[in-house]
Motif scaffolding. Structure first.
Motif, short mmCIF file in Angstrom:
data_model
loop_
_atom_site.label_atom_id
_atom_site.label_comp_id
_atom_site.label_asym_id
_atom_site.label_seq_id
_atom_site.Cartn_x
_atom_site.Cartn_y
_atom_site.Cartn_z
N UNK A 37 83.58 123.28 28.53
CA UNK A 37 83.83 124.63 29.19
C UNK A 37 85.24 124.62 29.53
N UNK A 38 86.11 123.48 29.92
CA UNK A 38 87.25 123.65 30.40
C UNK A 38 87.30 123.87 31.94
N UNK A 39 86.23 123.65 32.65
CA UNK A 39 86.15 123.90 34.12
C UNK A 39 86.78 122.96 34.77
N UNK A 40 87.67 122.89 35.86
CA UNK A 40 88.50 121.80 36.53
C UNK A 40 87.27 121.01 37.24
N UNK A 41 87.61 119.69 37.33
CA UNK A 41 86.53 118.60 37.61
C UNK A 41 86.08 118.98 39.05
N UNK A 42 87.07 119.64 40.16
CA UNK A 42 86.70 119.97 41.27
C UNK A 42 85.60 120.93 41.40
N UNK A 43 85.50 121.73 40.34
CA UNK A 43 84.65 123.00 40.29
C UNK A 43 83.33 122.32 39.65
N UNK A 44 83.23 121.58 38.81
CA UNK A 44 82.18 121.23 37.95
C UNK A 44 82.17 119.61 37.82
N UNK A 45 81.17 119.18 38.62
CA UNK A 45 80.97 117.61 38.49
C UNK A 45 79.82 117.30 37.78
N UNK B 132 74.75 115.85 30.00
CA UNK B 132 75.69 116.80 30.69
C UNK B 132 77.18 116.19 30.55
N UNK B 133 77.48 114.86 30.46
CA UNK B 133 78.63 114.09 30.41
C UNK B 133 79.79 115.11 29.70
N UNK B 134 79.64 115.55 28.77
CA UNK B 134 80.74 116.25 27.73
C UNK B 134 80.89 117.67 28.36
N UNK B 135 79.97 118.32 29.21
CA UNK B 135 80.33 119.77 29.39
C UNK B 135 81.26 120.29 29.99
N UNK B 136 81.93 119.49 30.99
CA UNK B 136 83.35 120.00 31.69
C UNK B 136 84.50 120.02 30.41
N UNK B 137 84.44 119.34 29.54
CA UNK B 137 85.51 119.36 28.64
C UNK B 137 85.39 120.51 27.79
#
Length: 321
Positions: A197-205, A190-195
């Motif tokens: 998706x482009x989701x801000x870190x405060x919304x997706x950890x 799951x580590x690469x998911x935020x990058x």
């Protein structure tokens, strides 16, 4: 009973190992997909025994439990015996069919010597198993205990390999759902998911590949469990979250509508309703706690480990007679 099987699905294997049978798990030097041996992130008993494939011809084996089509060929090569003919065998079907779903033939549809064991009635309905004998043994889950605190007004999600599986696991839905309530994504890869998706870190950890006990402890701190799975068999993570005492917001796909009663949360395919349910549960700790208690009661009633093990022992006795 001595059973040859592969480490494919860690949570399911954890439940199966509770039956007390000696399970021989092939292990290779690289611990690749066909030789993973014992799990590193689950607590397995000593009856889970690692074996080198080249030693299996000298090992007494009473039964083969296959979970992927090519494992039957591996077993024949390594044992020197044909599963289904020279040694009893069953095939556990964990997955929903892929491709032209209404017409999908199971890989074992042309055989009558290996029983196909579905983990949900949904799977049994959707697979065309031809002349293969079939059975349904629903999941049974070791009870992690009612550990819910819900102290964090966030939603927990468990998805393994979310980038590779993408739409199957509803990974593409996460940005829209994260707008409703912040998400914590647990699982393997799951580590690469935020990058991506482009989701801000405060919304997706993300919390990558935690040991099961640590993941359960962290999940229980979240206010609600989100199950965004589109098309896979009923995830054991959903049942585990319910047993922990989390309320559920889930897509109404595959077996989820059977597993989650209305009092345990919200099950729907309408995105606005999913977002509203996440917001409402995150904002109302008491309602979330009550729904979580109902979720735990439902999961304990339908998916007890004792029922799972009894059903498996009955089937194993039938196929090894």
């Amino acid at each position: 009973m001595r059973i040859l099987m592969w480490h494919v699905h860690g949570s399911w294997t954890t439940a199966f190992l509770a039956g007390g049978h000696t399970c021989l798990l092939p292990v290779s030097p690289d611990r690749g997909a066909d030789g993973r041996g014992r799990a590193e992130t689950w607590d397995w008993p000593d009856t889970a025994v690692e074996v080198a494939p080249e030693t299996l011809r000298e090992q007494p084996v009473d039964l083969v439990v296959a979970q992927r089509p090519h494992e039957l060929d591996l077993a024949e090569r390594w044992l020197g015996r044909r599963p289904g003919r020279d040694v009893p065998a069953v095939y556990v079907e964990h997955n929903t069919p892929r491709g032209d779903v209404p017409a999908t033939r199971h890989p074992l549809a042309g055989r009558s010597d290996v029983t196909v064991v579905h983990v949900t009635h949904f799977n049994a309905l959707f697979w065309d198993c031809g002349r293969a004998p079939t059975a349904v043994i629903e999941h049974g889950v070791p009870d992690p205990g009612h550990r819910y605190t819900g102290e964090l007004a966030r939603a927990g999600v468990i998805v393994n390999e979310p980038l590779r599986r993408w739409r199957v696991t509803g990974t593409d839905l996460l940005p829209g759902l994260a707008e409703a309530v912040p998400l914590d994504l647990f699982g393997m890869g799951v580590a690469a998911v935020p990058g991506r998706l482009g989701t801000p870190p405060d919304r997706l950890r993300v919390h990558d590949d935690l040991p099961q006990a640590a993941m359960h402890a962290e999940l229980a701190r979240r206010r609600v469990y989100l199950h965004p799975i589109r098309w896979t068999s009923l995830g054991l993570s959903l049942i585990e979250a319910m047993l922990l005492g989390l309320p559920v917001v889930a897509l109404a796909t595959t077996e989820a509508s059977e597993a989650v009663p209305p009092e345990a949360g919200v099950v729907t395919n309408r995105m606005p309703v999913l977002r509203r349910a996440l917001r409402d549960l995150a904002a109302d700790p008491e309602r979330a706690r009550e729904a979580g208690a109902a979720a735990r009661a439902a999961a304990a009633r339908r998916y007890p480990l004792s029922r799972f093990l009894t059903a498996w022992d009955r089937l194993l006795q039938e196929v090894t007679r």
